[in-house]
Scaffold this active site. Structure first.
Site, PDB file in Angstrom:
ATOM      1  N   HIS A 128      -3.415   7.677   1.988  1.00 11.36           N
ATOM      2  CA  HIS A 128      -3.960   6.268   1.525  1.00 11.36           C
ATOM      3  C   HIS A 128      -4.943   5.728   2.531  1.00 11.36           C
ATOM      4  CE1 HIS A 128      -3.805   2.392  -0.430  1.00 11.36           C
ATOM      5  NE2 HIS A 128      -3.592   2.055   0.842  1.00 11.36           N
ATOM      6  N   ASN A 138      -9.621  -0.637  -1.395  1.00 11.64           N
ATOM      7  CA  ASN A 138      -8.261  -0.373  -1.247  1.00 11.64           C
ATOM      8  C   ASN A 138      -7.504  -0.851  -2.209  1.00 11.64           C
ATOM      9  OD1 ASN A 138      -5.348  -0.446  -0.495  1.00 11.64           O
ATOM     10  ND2 ASN A 138      -5.732  -1.171   1.382  1.00 11.64           N
ATOM     11  N   CYS A 156       0.937  -1.213   0.040  1.00 13.27           N
ATOM     12  CA  CYS A 156      -0.120   0.091  -0.002  1.00 13.27           C
ATOM     13  C   CYS A 156       0.876   1.163  -0.054  1.00 13.27           C
ATOM     14  CB  CYS A 156      -0.910  -0.134   1.095  1.00 13.27           C
ATOM     15  SG  CYS A 156      -2.283  -1.219   1.196  1.00 13.27           S
ATOM     16  N   PHE A 170     -10.357  -5.155  -0.660  1.00  6.40           N
ATOM     17  CA  PHE A 170      -9.229  -4.659  -1.725  1.00  6.40           C
ATOM     18  C   PHE A 170      -9.861  -4.737  -2.964  1.00  6.40           C
ATOM     19  CE2 PHE A 170      -6.289  -6.416   1.707  1.00  6.40           C
ATOM     20  CZ  PHE A 170      -5.644  -5.384   1.563  1.00  6.40           C
TER      21      PHE A 170
END
Length: 392
Positions: free
Chosen positions: A306, A339, A164, A215
């Site tokens: 993020h 994500n 990430c 994700f």
């Protein structure tokens, strides 16, 4: 609405400082609505465990994700049914799918970015390529360069398996390249797919369900360079003033990923959000003190964080006592794309540009000049860039 890399910039970039000149993104064609994910996932993996299904249903609600794009499809599972079977050695099949998919998405995101930039592919001098979803020689950087038609003289750098934090790490590297090579134009491309770690649900691996709920796949791209040429390329969006990286000793098992015969296996420790919260102030202070700012100034900054998950955003917001709107772009990116690992910071920055241009249209003077671009990845590694917003 897609944020444009244009608009009249009133703040001027500092001579010799790297700037983001354009942003681009791309996605696979398969759009997953979070409300339908659970039934589809359990049907496609031939699992009928009611406890696991209930757990995933709960997780899908707590992630705040509404939609995601994924490479995985019923066609792929029909061609490779072994991907949904426990214990099968499938790393070759996964890499065959991933290698092709990440290259295709990276090309599309880069082409989108180059169009917004307004100059030719031939003007790109350097390429930084980031991915945690492929493994091959030559790497994805060469396949992307070939797919875009970059000059063989293009200098390439490849960052693999940074998770990430990869997008901001790539931006740090692109900044260093641009500032040390006057006149250069650096293409930063990120591309990720979860197929590398796709597995059927298992009671022995309940932590896998977090990834299933959170994700997503996609690609992102940026053009980075110093001393923008007025009227010859798109106006700069952000100036990258100072970049730093820190790792936290003895936390390497908190985000643990292993490439096995069944693909990548990830374990995310429960204490990850707490560790980030405990260390975020000290890390941010290193960047803020460069321009004479302190903890009293948190709400005078813009925040491009993020979105590793809602718990991380909530902890950062709480510890820094941020106004709720400060993390709007991060929360929107998480809601719309999940994500997407290294790509997600591109989506956050696009939303920030969009919001800034909206404020400008409304003649709102409350926009912040200085801000932080942050990401957290395996290590645990903190990546951060002190930036200036040049769009208003």
């Amino acid at each position: 609405m897609e944020a444009k890399g244009n608009g009249s910039s009133t703040r001027k970039a500092s001579p010799g400082k790297a700037t983001i000149l354009a942003l681009g993104k791309a996605f696979p064609h398969q759009l997953v609505m979070q409300e339908f994910l659970v039934d589809g996932y359990f049907r496609n993996t031939n699992c009928d465990d009611p406890e696991l299904k209930e757990k995933l249903t709960r997780l899908c609600k707590t992630t705040t994700v509404k939609t995601r794009y994924v490479v995985m499809s019923e066609e792929i599972l029909s061609k490779y049914p072994e991907l949904a079977t426990e214990g099968q050695p499938t790393v070759k099949q996964r890499l065959d799918i991933c290698n092709e998919a990440v290259t295709r998405m990276a090309i599309e995101a880069s082409q989108c970015c180059i169009r917004k930039w307004g100059k030719s592919v031939s003007d790109i001098t350097h390429l930084v390529y980031v991915s945690s979803s492929e493994a091959r020689l030559p790497g994805g950087d060469l396949h992307l360069a070939k797919g875009l038609g970059l000059s063989p003289d293009t200098h390439r750098v490849m960052l693999y398996f940074m998770g990430c934090s990869g997008g901001v790490a790539g931006l740090r590297v692109a900044k260093d390249i641009a500032e040390n090579n006057p006149g250069s134009r650096v293409l930063l491309a990120t591309s990720e797919t979860t197929i590398i770690g796709f597995k059927p649900p298992s009671a022995s691996r309940p932590y896998d369900l977090v990834g299933v709920a959170l994700f997503g796949d996609g690609a992102g791209a940026m053009i980075v360079g110093t001393d923008p040429i007025q009227d010859a390329e798109s106006p700069p969006l952000y100036e990258l003033h100072t970049a730093i990286q820190n790792f936290l000793p003895d936390t390497e098992k908190t985000i643990d990923g292993r490439l096995t015969e069944e693909g990548i296996s990830f374990k995310l420790a429960r204490e990850l959000p707490q560790i980030i919260e405990d260390n975020i102030e000290g890390f941010c202070s290193k960047l803020m003190e460069v321009v004479g700012m302190s903890e009293k100034d948190y709400n005078k900054l813009f925040w491009a964080v993020h979105p590793g998950g809602p718990a991380i955003l909530n902890r950062v917001e709480k510890r820094l006592d941020l106004m709720p709107e400060k993390l709007n772009a991060s929360r929107r990116a998480l809601m719309d794309y999940g994500n997407a690992s290294s790509n997600t910071i591109v989506y956050v920055l696009e939303y920030m540009v969009e919001e800034g241009l909206k404020m400008k249209d409304e003649k709102n003077e409350g926009d912040c000049e200085w801000g932080l671009i942050l990401a957290f990845g395996p290590g645990i590694t903190f990546e951060g860039i002190l930036a200036r917003n040049l769009t208003v």
